[in-house]
Design a protein around this motif. Structure first.
Motif, PDB file in Angstrom:
ATOM      1  N   GLN A   1       0.825  -1.201   0.000  1.00 47.20           N
ATOM      2  CA  GLN A   1       0.000   0.000   0.000  1.00 47.20           C
ATOM      3  C   GLN A   1       0.865   1.259   0.000  1.00 47.20           C
ATOM      4  N   PHE A   2       1.916   1.256   0.784  1.00 47.28           N
ATOM      5  CA  PHE A   2       2.824   2.395   0.842  1.00 47.28           C
ATOM      6  C   PHE A   2       3.465   2.650  -0.517  1.00 47.28           C
ATOM      7  N   ARG A   3       3.961   1.591  -1.151  1.00 52.95           N
ATOM      8  CA  ARG A   3       4.591   1.733  -2.463  1.00 52.95           C
ATOM      9  C   ARG A   3       3.597   2.229  -3.512  1.00 52.95           C
ATOM     10  N   ALA A   4       2.343   1.797  -3.400  1.00 53.35           N
ATOM     11  CA  ALA A   4       1.318   2.262  -4.339  1.00 53.35           C
ATOM     12  C   ALA A   4       1.088   3.755  -4.172  1.00 53.35           C
ATOM     13  N   VAL A   5       1.013   4.219  -2.940  1.00 52.10           N
ATOM     14  CA  VAL A   5       0.782   5.644  -2.690  1.00 52.10           C
ATOM     15  C   VAL A   5       1.968   6.473  -3.175  1.00 52.10           C
ATOM     16  N   VAL A   6       3.168   6.011  -2.910  1.00 57.74           N
ATOM     17  CA  VAL A   6       4.369   6.740  -3.344  1.00 57.74           C
ATOM     18  C   VAL A   6       4.427   6.811  -4.869  1.00 57.74           C
ATOM     19  N   ALA A   7       3.965   5.745  -5.549  1.00 57.06           N
ATOM     20  CA  ALA A   7       3.983   5.712  -7.013  1.00 57.06           C
ATOM     21  C   ALA A   7       2.801   6.464  -7.622  1.00 57.06           C
ATOM     22  N   GLY A   8       1.895   6.972  -6.782  1.00 62.26           N
ATOM     23  CA  GLY A   8       0.766   7.736  -7.289  1.00 62.26           C
ATOM     24  C   GLY A   8      -0.423   6.895  -7.696  1.00 62.26           C
ATOM     25  N   ARG A   9      -0.461   5.640  -7.254  1.00 61.25           N
ATOM     26  CA  ARG A   9      -1.595   4.764  -7.552  1.00 61.25           C
ATOM     27  C   ARG A   9      -2.494   4.680  -6.321  1.00 61.25           C
ATOM     28  N   PRO A  10      -3.762   4.318  -6.494  1.00 56.22           N
ATOM     29  CA  PRO A  10      -4.627   4.162  -5.329  1.00 56.22           C
ATOM     30  C   PRO A  10      -4.171   2.972  -4.482  1.00 56.22           C
ATOM     31  N   ALA A  11      -4.225   3.135  -3.178  1.00 57.80           N
ATOM     32  CA  ALA A  11      -3.760   2.077  -2.282  1.00 57.80           C
ATOM     33  C   ALA A  11      -4.817   1.009  -2.067  1.00 57.80           C
ATOM     34  N   HIS A  12      -6.087   1.352  -2.247  1.00 54.08           N
ATOM     35  CA  HIS A  12      -7.174   0.399  -2.020  1.00 54.08           C
ATOM     36  C   HIS A  12      -8.036   0.295  -3.264  1.00 54.08           C
ATOM     37  N   GLY A  13      -8.585  -0.885  -3.495  1.00 45.86           N
ATOM     38  CA  GLY A  13      -9.553  -1.076  -4.558  1.00 45.86           C
ATOM     39  C   GLY A  13      -8.976  -1.213  -5.948  1.00 45.86           C
ATOM     40  N   ARG A  14      -7.681  -1.461  -6.070  1.00 50.81           N
ATOM     41  CA  ARG A  14      -7.077  -1.554  -7.399  1.00 50.81           C
ATOM     42  C   ARG A  14      -7.601  -2.756  -8.170  1.00 50.81           C
ATOM     43  N   ILE A  15      -7.750  -3.879  -7.504  1.00 48.71           N
ATOM     44  CA  ILE A  15      -8.219  -5.089  -8.186  1.00 48.71           C
ATOM     45  C   ILE A  15      -9.676  -4.930  -8.597  1.00 48.71           C
ATOM     46  N   ARG A  16     -10.503  -4.425  -7.687  1.00 44.85           N
ATOM     47  CA  ARG A  16     -11.920  -4.222  -8.002  1.00 44.85           C
ATOM     48  C   ARG A  16     -12.071  -3.231  -9.160  1.00 44.85           C
ATOM     49  N   HIS A  17     -11.266  -2.203  -9.152  1.00 43.78           N
ATOM     50  CA  HIS A  17     -11.310  -1.200 -10.226  1.00 43.78           C
ATOM     51  C   HIS A  17     -10.936  -1.842 -11.568  1.00 43.78           C
ATOM     52  N   ALA A  18      -9.885  -2.646 -11.567  1.00 40.26           N
ATOM     53  CA  ALA A  18      -9.449  -3.315 -12.800  1.00 40.26           C
ATOM     54  C   ALA A  18     -10.493  -4.312 -13.279  1.00 40.26           C
ATOM     55  N   LEU A  19     -11.098  -5.056 -12.368  1.00 39.59           N
ATOM     56  CA  LEU A  19     -12.140  -6.002 -12.759  1.00 39.59           C
ATOM     57  C   LEU A  19     -13.355  -5.274 -13.327  1.00 39.59           C
ATOM     58  N   GLY A  20     -13.698  -4.136 -12.751  1.00 39.81           N
ATOM     59  CA  GLY A  20     -14.809  -3.346 -13.270  1.00 39.81           C
ATOM     60  C   GLY A  20     -14.559  -2.882 -14.687  1.00 39.81           C
ATOM     61  N   ARG A  21     -13.345  -2.442 -14.967  1.00 36.11           N
ATOM     62  CA  ARG A  21     -12.992  -2.032 -16.335  1.00 36.11           C
ATOM     63  C   ARG A  21     -13.082  -3.219 -17.281  1.00 36.11           C
ATOM     64  N   TRP A  22     -12.608  -4.365 -16.828  1.00 34.76           N
ATOM     65  CA  TRP A  22     -12.583  -5.559 -17.679  1.00 34.76           C
ATOM     66  C   TRP A  22     -14.002  -6.061 -17.948  1.00 34.76           C
ATOM     67  N   LEU A  23     -14.845  -6.074 -16.923  1.00 35.40           N
ATOM     68  CA  LEU A  23     -16.205  -6.591 -17.082  1.00 35.40           C
ATOM     69  C   LEU A  23     -17.099  -5.644 -17.862  1.00 35.40           C
ATOM     70  N   HIS A  24     -16.953  -4.365 -17.651  1.00 34.66           N
ATOM     71  CA  HIS A  24     -17.856  -3.400 -18.264  1.00 34.66           C
ATOM     72  C   HIS A  24     -17.281  -2.736 -19.507  1.00 34.66           C
ATOM     73  N   GLY A  25     -16.009  -2.935 -19.760  1.00 37.06           N
ATOM     74  CA  GLY A  25     -15.394  -2.401 -20.959  1.00 37.06           C
ATOM     75  C   GLY A  25     -15.208  -0.893 -20.955  1.00 37.06           C
ATOM     76  N   ARG A  26     -15.395  -0.254 -19.860  1.00 37.09           N
ATOM     77  CA  ARG A  26     -15.216   1.195 -19.752  1.00 37.09           C
ATOM     78  C   ARG A  26     -14.675   1.512 -18.363  1.00 37.09           C
ATOM     79  N   PRO A  27     -14.036   2.622 -18.220  1.00 45.55           N
ATOM     80  CA  PRO A  27     -13.538   2.974 -16.890  1.00 45.55           C
ATOM     81  C   PRO A  27     -14.701   3.233 -15.941  1.00 45.55           C
ATOM     82  N   ARG A  28     -14.572   2.756 -14.730  1.00 43.72           N
ATOM     83  CA  ARG A  28     -15.612   2.951 -13.715  1.00 43.72           C
ATOM     84  C   ARG A  28     -15.554   4.382 -13.218  1.00 43.72           C
TER      85      ARG A  28
END
Length: 71
Positions: A41-68
């Motif tokens: 989580q720390f490395r994600a925040v330092v890199a500018g990525r969200p620390a929580h919900g990354r997998i759910r966000h990616a699955l949502g994009r994959w299932l719905h074909g558009r960014p959530r």
């Protein structure tokens, strides 16, 4: 040599030297898992990525074909 055998050998050596016995195998497993999660989580925040919900966000994009939603 198995983990149990190594633990028994270390316990025997500690007893012979009058030192404290080592922790039992598996005693600190959950602590290690928590530390790994916090480090990711720390490395994600330092890199500018969200620390929580990354997998759910990616699955949502994959299932719905558009960014959530944007973070």
């Amino acid at each position: 040599m198995s983990i149990t055998q190594q633990y028994l050998l270390d316990t025997y050596r500690a007893r012979q030297l009058g030192e404290a016995a080592p922790p039992e195998p598996g005693t600190h497993d959950w602590q290690v898992v928590r530390e790994i999660r916090e480090d990711r989580q720390f490395r994600a925040v330092v890199a500018g990525r969200p620390a929580h919900g990354r997998i759910r966000h990616a699955l949502g994009r994959w299932l719905h074909g558009r960014p959530r939603s944007t973070w």
